[in-house]
Each structure stands twice: as structure tokens, then as C-alpha cells.
Design an enzyme around this catalytic site. Structure first.
Site, PDB file in Angstrom:
ATOM      1  N   TRP A 105      27.899 -11.712 -74.596  1.00 31.27           N
ATOM      2  CA  TRP A 105      27.603 -13.070 -75.045  1.00 31.27           C
ATOM      3  C   TRP A 105      27.460 -13.140 -76.559  1.00 31.27           C
ATOM      4  O   TRP A 105      27.914 -14.093 -77.188  1.00 31.27           O
ATOM      5  CB  TRP A 105      26.371 -13.627 -74.342  1.00 31.27           C
ATOM      6  CG  TRP A 105      26.600 -13.824 -72.874  1.00 31.27           C
ATOM      7  CD1 TRP A 105      25.949 -13.191 -71.852  1.00 31.27           C
ATOM      8  CD2 TRP A 105      27.565 -14.690 -72.249  1.00 31.27           C
ATOM      9  NE1 TRP A 105      26.454 -13.612 -70.645  1.00 31.27           N
ATOM     10  CE2 TRP A 105      27.445 -14.520 -70.846  1.00 31.27           C
ATOM     11  CE3 TRP A 105      28.532 -15.578 -72.737  1.00 31.27           C
ATOM     12  CZ2 TRP A 105      28.238 -15.220 -69.931  1.00 31.27           C
ATOM     13  CZ3 TRP A 105      29.327 -16.273 -71.819  1.00 31.27           C
ATOM     14  CH2 TRP A 105      29.172 -16.088 -70.442  1.00 31.27           C
ATOM     15  N   ASP A 175      19.985 -16.930 -78.690  1.00 32.32           N
ATOM     16  CA  ASP A 175      20.451 -17.324 -77.366  1.00 32.32           C
ATOM     17  C   ASP A 175      19.437 -16.737 -76.382  1.00 32.32           C
ATOM     18  O   ASP A 175      19.330 -15.530 -76.231  1.00 32.32           O
ATOM     19  CB  ASP A 175      21.851 -16.740 -77.150  1.00 32.32           C
ATOM     20  CG  ASP A 175      22.413 -17.053 -75.766  1.00 32.32           C
ATOM     21  OD1 ASP A 175      21.680 -17.592 -74.921  1.00 32.32           O
ATOM     22  OD2 ASP A 175      23.611 -16.741 -75.544  1.00 32.32           O
ATOM     23  N   LYS A 199      20.007 -20.156 -65.492  1.00 32.54           N
ATOM     24  CA  LYS A 199      19.502 -18.825 -65.199  1.00 32.54           C
ATOM     25  C   LYS A 199      18.045 -18.897 -64.742  1.00 32.54           C
ATOM     26  O   LYS A 199      17.688 -18.373 -63.717  1.00 32.54           O
ATOM     27  CB  LYS A 199      19.600 -17.915 -66.432  1.00 32.54           C
ATOM     28  CG  LYS A 199      20.967 -17.925 -67.129  1.00 32.54           C
ATOM     29  CD  LYS A 199      22.026 -17.195 -66.362  1.00 32.54           C
ATOM     30  CE  LYS A 199      23.456 -17.400 -66.847  1.00 32.54           C
ATOM     31  NZ  LYS A 199      23.733 -17.194 -68.246  1.00 32.54           N
TER      32      LYS A 199
HETATM   33  C1  LIG Z   1      25.126 -17.249 -69.033  1.00 34.39           C
HETATM   34  C2  LIG Z   1      25.006 -17.000 -70.483  1.00 34.39           C
HETATM   35  C3  LIG Z   1      25.815 -17.670 -71.422  1.00 34.39           C
HETATM   36  C4  LIG Z   1      26.888 -18.655 -71.013  1.00 34.39           C
HETATM   37  O1  LIG Z   1      26.331 -19.812 -70.563  1.00 34.39           O
HETATM   38  P1  LIG Z   1      27.185 -21.096 -70.180  1.00 34.39           P
HETATM   39  O2  LIG Z   1      26.125 -22.076 -69.837  1.00 34.39           O
HETATM   40  O3  LIG Z   1      28.053 -20.725 -69.016  1.00 34.39           O
HETATM   41  O4  LIG Z   1      27.981 -21.496 -71.359  1.00 34.39           O
HETATM   42  C5  LIG Z   1      25.612 -17.400 -72.756  1.00 34.39           C
HETATM   43  N1  LIG Z   1      24.678 -16.523 -73.167  1.00 34.39           N
HETATM   44  C6  LIG Z   1      23.895 -15.856 -72.297  1.00 34.39           C
HETATM   45  C7  LIG Z   1      22.882 -14.894 -72.809  1.00 34.39           C
HETATM   46  C8  LIG Z   1      24.040 -16.075 -70.930  1.00 34.39           C
HETATM   47  O5  LIG Z   1      23.258 -15.416 -70.061  1.00 34.39           O
END
Ligand SMILES: *Cc1c(COP(=O)(O)O)cnc(C)c1O
Length: 362
Positions: A105, A175, A199
Site C-alpha cells: 500500500w 494511512d 477494515k
Molecule cells: C485496504 C487498504 C487500502 C486500499 O483501500 P481501498 O479502500 O480499497 O482504496 C490502502 N491502504 C491500506 C493500508 C489498506 O489496508
């Protein structure tokens, strides 16, 4: 396989929600709070909906201890859209930003930011297949970087920062998609935090952005209107139709968390759940966890047997017992047990019980 009851779902996202919340949503599905309609069918401009979104923000602020000088935005587009919105809004005149690469990511976030300016990799653990978190400090960041970016919890590789890096003057952007509300963080140390909801919070469709107010208002004049944080901040996340139903479910999860001791109590439960799993893995002769001990994720527990065929057999056998989605991400293989806030301790116990029996059979 047809399941007659709810099972333990170890999916990385979308993932489990608290059963209590699902039941409440079910009970309110046809007629929310005497409105005569479902939240799905309700105008987002109505008084009753305004109350839902206001409560969600108030409860999130309380849970995370968000300082008053920060805005909370409820957006769409996932964490992926934040990979673009962050550079578009924060790069300003220097057009420089520094990224730490700790998994897929963060690599994707940096690649997207490169479209907008000069990106430098401040540190990376790619050399060891992202099995640890680099120890970084202010000397690793350029003094004129407009911001520094990290991924606090690495969903795919199963690692997590156990400290908040000192970036010198650069606002720290993170993030927190797979870790938000799982442990206490000092929000005041960050310039901007973003997280997709699917999540640890709610169904997919909602992205939460928590940002320092003084970082708002620097999108270029020709930026698409949806991509300008200021538009959303000035309009209470209602410049256009927000992901109304997902915000409603998120609000319920916030209330549920508050009623259960808040984030500090949840962090304790998470440490217990993940700790139990790692202890079992470390003591076993069949399974091993590739991530450095001090950097292991509390949310995504990655482990392998070292034999691909056996890993597949494990995942299929666990599924038969109602332990779902234990396969590792398609890019890394092996196993991954995502044990987000909503995973009850009984789910972890059931998994360990299966792991023991599977190991004895080998
Ligand atoms: C799942 C995830 C993403 C992607 O998320 P989307 O909502 O599908 O764009 C980005 N960064 C992390 C750390 C993730 O776990």
C-alpha cells in the site's frame, strides 16, 4: 459449503462487524427512529440524518481524542483516492514529499504521488520482503518536504509501526486504514490521517480523513472539485451526497466501542488476541511468522508453514470448520488471520484449536 450460522471471518477487508451492530441495523432497517423509512432511503439533507452524521463525528472525536484544530471528513473513493488527494492538496510550492515504503500500500501511495511531484523514498524494508519497519528519524526526511507519508499498519505483510516517527518539520501523513481505532495514537503528532472504513469500522464506501485545519486550502485552482479538502471541510462532508448508510453503520460501531471501554480497552483486547496467536505460532514447530517480533501487526497476523501445498490445505481445512478467509494476500501467499476489533476472542481460540489439530496431523 453452506453455513447454517455465522462463522469466524478472518477476511482482511471488507471484514467482520460486531454482531450487535448488525442486529441493530437489521432492527432499524425498515423504519429508522420513527422516520418511516430506512436510512438508505433518507435525504442526507434531513434533520434526522444530520443528527446521524453529527453524532458519528462527535463519537469518533471522543474515541480518538482528536484535537479541536483538526477537521474530520467523511469521503468516498477509498484509501486509494487519498493516495492522489494527499499530494494534490499538500504538496504546495515545494512539490516535494518523502515516503517510507513498508508494503504494497505504501508503494502504491508513493507511485501515485510521483504523478504530482518529486517523491523521495526516505526508507524502505523492501530488501527483506517488508518483514520489518525501518527505524527512522528526522535526518531521514528532507527539510523542505511538504509532508512525510507512512502506512501505520501494513495489511498485507502484517507489520505495524510501534512508534510515531519524528519527521522534523514535515507534517506526518498516515494511512491508518487497517489500524484505525485498534490502538491509542496521539493524533496531535499527525498532519493528516486517512482510513478506508471497510477494515475496522463499517461496510466499504466511506473514507475517513482527519486533518490539521491549517493544511486545508492549498489545492491548485484547477483541481477537480471533489479532490479539494476545503470543499468538504466547508460543507460538513456534504458538498455532494455522502456515503450515508455507511456513515450510519460507522456511527453505530463508534457507539458500540464507546460502550465497551473505548479505544484503550479495545487495544488491550487486541493485544491479547494477537499475542495469543503469535505466542502459539512462535512455540510451534510447523508455523512461523515472518515479521520481526517488535513490528508485528495487532490486526493482520501473517504466518506460513513453509510449504505452499500445506498452506493451501490449511486454508481449505479451516474453511470447512467455519474459519474463513485465512489465505494470505494473493501477492504473498501463506496465511493471514485478520483479527480486527470485531473478531471475538472465541474466534482466535477456535483458530488456535484448529492450528493445533492441523499441526498434530503432520
Ligand atoms: C485496504 C487498504 C487500502 C486500499 O483501500 P481501498 O479502500 O480499497 O482504496 C490502502 N491502504 C491500506 C493500508 C489498506 O489496508
Amino acid at each position: 459449503m453452506v453455513f447454517k450460522k455465522r462463522v469466524y471471518n478472518f477476511a482482511a477487508g471488507p471484514s467482520m462487524l460486531p454482531q450487535y451492530v448488525l442486529e441493530e441495523v437489521r432492527d432499524e432497517m425498515l423504519n429508522f427512529g420513527g422516520s418511516g423509512v430506512s436510512v438508505m432511503e433518507m435525504s442526507h439533507r434531513s434533520k434526522i440524518y444530520q443528527r446521524i452524521i453529527d453524532d458519528a463525528e462527535t463519537d469518533l472525536r471522543e474515541l480518538l481524542g482528536i484535537p479541536p484544530a483538526y477537521k474530520v471528513l467523511f469521503l468516498q473513493g477509498g484509501a486509494t483516492l487519498q493516495f492522489s488527494m494527499v499530494p494534490i492538496n499538500l504538496m504546495r510550492a515545494s512539490r516535494k514529499a518523502d515516503y517510507v515504503l513498508t508494503g504494497s500500500w505504501s508503494v502504491k501511495a508513493a507511485a501515485e504521488a510521483e504523478k504530482f511531484g518529486d517523491i523521495r523514498v526516505a526508507a524502505s524494508s523492501k530488501d527483506s520482503n517488508f518483514s520489518y519497519i525501518p527505524k527512522i528519524g528526522r535526518d531521514d526526511f528532507r527539510p523542505d518536504a511538504a509532508y512525510a507519508h507512512i502506512t501505520v499498519n501494513n495489511t498485507i505483510y502484517g507489520s505495524r509501526y510501534n512508534y510515531v516517527p519524528d519527521t522534523g518539520g514535515a507534517p506526518l501523513v498516515c494511512d491508518w486504514s487497517s489500524g484505525i481505532l485498534s490502538e491509542c495514537l496521539d493524533i496531535g503528532k499527525f498532519g493528516l490521517i486517512y482510513a478506508g472504513a471497510q477494515k475496522n469500522i463499517a461496510p466499504a464506501g466511506l473514507t475517513i480523513v482527519i486533518m490539521r485545519e491549517d493544511l486545508i486550502g492549498f489545492a491548485p485552482k484547477d483541481a477537480p472539485v471533489y479532490l479539494d479538502y476545503k470543499i468538504h471541510a466547508d460543507n460538513g462532508s456534504m458538498y455532494n451526497t455522502p456515503p450515508a448508510f455507511t456513515i450510519y453503520v460507522a456511527g453505530k460501531v463508534f457507539k458500540y466501542l464507546k460502550a465497551n471501554g473505548g479505544v484503550a480497552a479495545q487495544e488491550l483486547r487486541n493485544r491479547e488476541k494477537a499475542g495469543k496467536l503469535y505466542d502459539y505460532i512462535d512455540g510451534s514447530s510447523l508455523y512461523s511468522a515472518p515479521v520481526a517480533k517488535e513490528d508485528r501487526s495487532l490486526m493482520n497476523v501473517v504466518f506460513v508453514t513453509g510449504n505452499d501445498a500445506l498452506d493451501k490445505e490449511f486454508v481449505a481445512g479451516a474453511r470447512e470448520e467455519g474459519l474463513l478467509e485465512l489465505n494470505g494476500h494473493r501477492s504473498v501467499g501463506g496465511m493471514r488471520a485478520s483479527v480486527y476489533n470485531a473478531m471475538p476472542p472465541e474466534g482466535v481460540d477456535a483458530l488456535i484449536d484448529f492450528m493445533e489439530r492441523f499441526e498434530r496431523r503432520q
